[in-house]
Design a protein around this motif. Structure first.
Motif, PDB file in Angstrom:
ATOM      1  N   SER A   1       0.811  -1.223   0.000  1.00  0.00           N
ATOM      2  CA  SER A   1       0.000   0.000   0.000  1.00  0.00           C
ATOM      3  C   SER A   1       0.842   1.268   0.000  1.00  0.00           C
ATOM      4  N   TYR A   2       2.157   1.121  -0.058  1.00  0.00           N
ATOM      5  CA  TYR A   2       3.047   2.280  -0.031  1.00  0.00           C
ATOM      6  C   TYR A   2       3.534   2.627  -1.441  1.00  0.00           C
TER       7      TYR A   2
ATOM      8  N   HIS B   1      -0.462  16.867  -0.752  1.00  0.00           N
ATOM      9  CA  HIS B   1      -0.731  15.455  -1.023  1.00  0.00           C
ATOM     10  C   HIS B   1      -1.898  14.985  -0.164  1.00  0.00           C
ATOM     11  N   ASP B   2      -2.603  13.985  -0.659  1.00  0.00           N
ATOM     12  CA  ASP B   2      -3.644  13.348   0.147  1.00  0.00           C
ATOM     13  C   ASP B   2      -3.035  12.422   1.192  1.00  0.00           C
ATOM     14  N   GLU B   3      -1.770  12.007   0.960  1.00  0.00           N
ATOM     15  CA  GLU B   3      -1.125  11.038   1.835  1.00  0.00           C
ATOM     16  C   GLU B   3      -0.158  11.705   2.806  1.00  0.00           C
ATOM     17  N   CYS B   4       0.289  10.940   3.790  1.00  0.00           N
ATOM     18  CA  CYS B   4       1.461  11.318   4.569  1.00  0.00           C
ATOM     19  C   CYS B   4       2.684  11.142   3.666  1.00  0.00           C
TER      20      CYS B   4
ATOM     21  N   PRO C   1      -1.083  14.965   5.527  1.00  0.00           N
ATOM     22  CA  PRO C   1      -1.961  15.164   4.372  1.00  0.00           C
ATOM     23  C   PRO C   1      -2.520  16.585   4.335  1.00  0.00           C
TER      24      PRO C   1
ATOM     25  N   TYR D   1       5.096   7.493   0.367  1.00  0.00           N
ATOM     26  CA  TYR D   1       3.760   8.057   0.466  1.00  0.00           C
ATOM     27  C   TYR D   1       2.815   6.976   0.981  1.00  0.00           C
ATOM     28  N   ALA D   2       2.080   7.271   2.043  1.00  0.00           N
ATOM     29  CA  ALA D   2       1.125   6.321   2.606  1.00  0.00           C
ATOM     30  C   ALA D   2      -0.045   7.098   3.182  1.00  0.00           C
ATOM     31  N   THR D   3      -1.250   6.592   3.002  1.00  0.00           N
ATOM     32  CA  THR D   3      -2.392   7.274   3.610  1.00  0.00           C
ATOM     33  C   THR D   3      -2.247   7.216   5.127  1.00  0.00           C
TER      34      THR D   3
ATOM     35  N   GLN E   1      -3.703   3.992   6.463  1.00  0.00           N
ATOM     36  CA  GLN E   1      -2.878   2.802   6.242  1.00  0.00           C
ATOM     37  C   GLN E   1      -1.689   2.783   7.190  1.00  0.00           C
TER      38      GLN E   1
END
Length: 263
Positions: free
Chosen positions: A11-12, A29-32, A63, A83-85, A88
């Motif tokens: 997922s990364y 970004h939407d992610e971390c 984010p 990048y990871a949500t 997650q």
């Protein structure tokens, strides 16, 4: 010069960049986003603040944070990014949520460990990618902890749970069992699974599975099964992977081992 390698690891999203004078317009970004600077200095603009991140620095963006900047014109810059949500990342580390309290940490040793894991995860070798996913999760736990997020303490899972993990790995030995699937089966996050499994066995789940594969390979080779068939039956990518891991474990190639037994 702008050399970038991009890939997905579970997922990364991960990337490695080697460039000169690269700059990014202000964006979010939407992610971390977790970055590691290896060579050169990054001039960072983050939510109306400015700072410099040199080699050994780990940058952390939540984010939606507005960021921008880059290297000076003509200056070399090498970095890796992950990048990871937030959901997650929290799930993998056993947290309710993740929000970084610090934008930059100067931790050269951890930065090198994280960068090494990202570079390994970019390998074309599936087994190397999997082993570096383990290393990446453990490094991310350290990064998140340093950023100001307190990791939850885990109740010791006990020998029975580790034994169950070993049973699941043995049952699926012909294929790679994803870390997330194994953790979900046991009710553990990726981080707590890795930490507790290593504490009990001295190995990560994938390392333990690999030593079991090579041990079973030895038995099959002893019984006259061809190396190619052994590789196929035990989930090695191909015979060269079997050769490499068998030799690393026993100091002899499968073919040589069978020849010695036939004398």
């Amino acid at each position: 010069m702008n050399d970038m390698h991009h890939a997905w690891l579970g997922s990364y999203e991960i990337s490695s960049t080697h460039c000169t004078g690269l700059n990014f317009a202000r964006h979010s970004h939407d992610e971390c986003v977790i970055g590691v600077n290896l060579i050169g200095e990054e001039n960072v603009w983050l939510d109306r603040r400015e700072f410099v991140a040199g080699p050994g620095s780990i940058t952390l963006y939540n984010p939606g944070q507005i960021q921008g900047g880059g290297a000076a014109d003509g200056a070399p810059w090498q970095f890796v990014s992950l990048y990871a949500t937030a959901d997650q990342l929290a799930h993998d580390l056993g947290l309710a949520y993740v929000e970084f309290d610090r934008a930059v940490c100067f931790q050269p040793a951890l930065a090198q460990s994280l960068a090494a894991a990202v570079h390994g995860a970019l390998s074309t070798d599936a087994l190397i990618r999997e082993l570096n996913e383990d290393a990446l999760v453990l490094a991310l736990a350290e990064v998140v902890s340093l950023s100001g997020v307190r990791l939850p303490s885990a109740t010791a899972p006990g020998n029975s749970l580790i034994s169950r993990a070993q049973e699941l790995l043995a049952e699926q030995l012909h294929q790679s069992l994803p870390l997330e699937q194994l953790g979900d089966e046991l009710g553990l996050s990726k981080f707590h699974l890795l930490r507790t499994f290593q504490k009990e066995t001295g190995l990560s789940p994938r390392q333990w599975a690999m030593q079991l594969r090579t041990r079973r390979a030895k038995g099959l080779l002893r019984n006259g099964v061809s190396a190619g068939q052994v590789a196929h039956d035990l989930g090695f990518a191909d015979q060269s992977h079997l050769n490499r891991h068998f030799r690393a474990a026993y100091g002899i190639t499968p073919g040589r081992y069978q020849n010695v037994l036939q004398r």
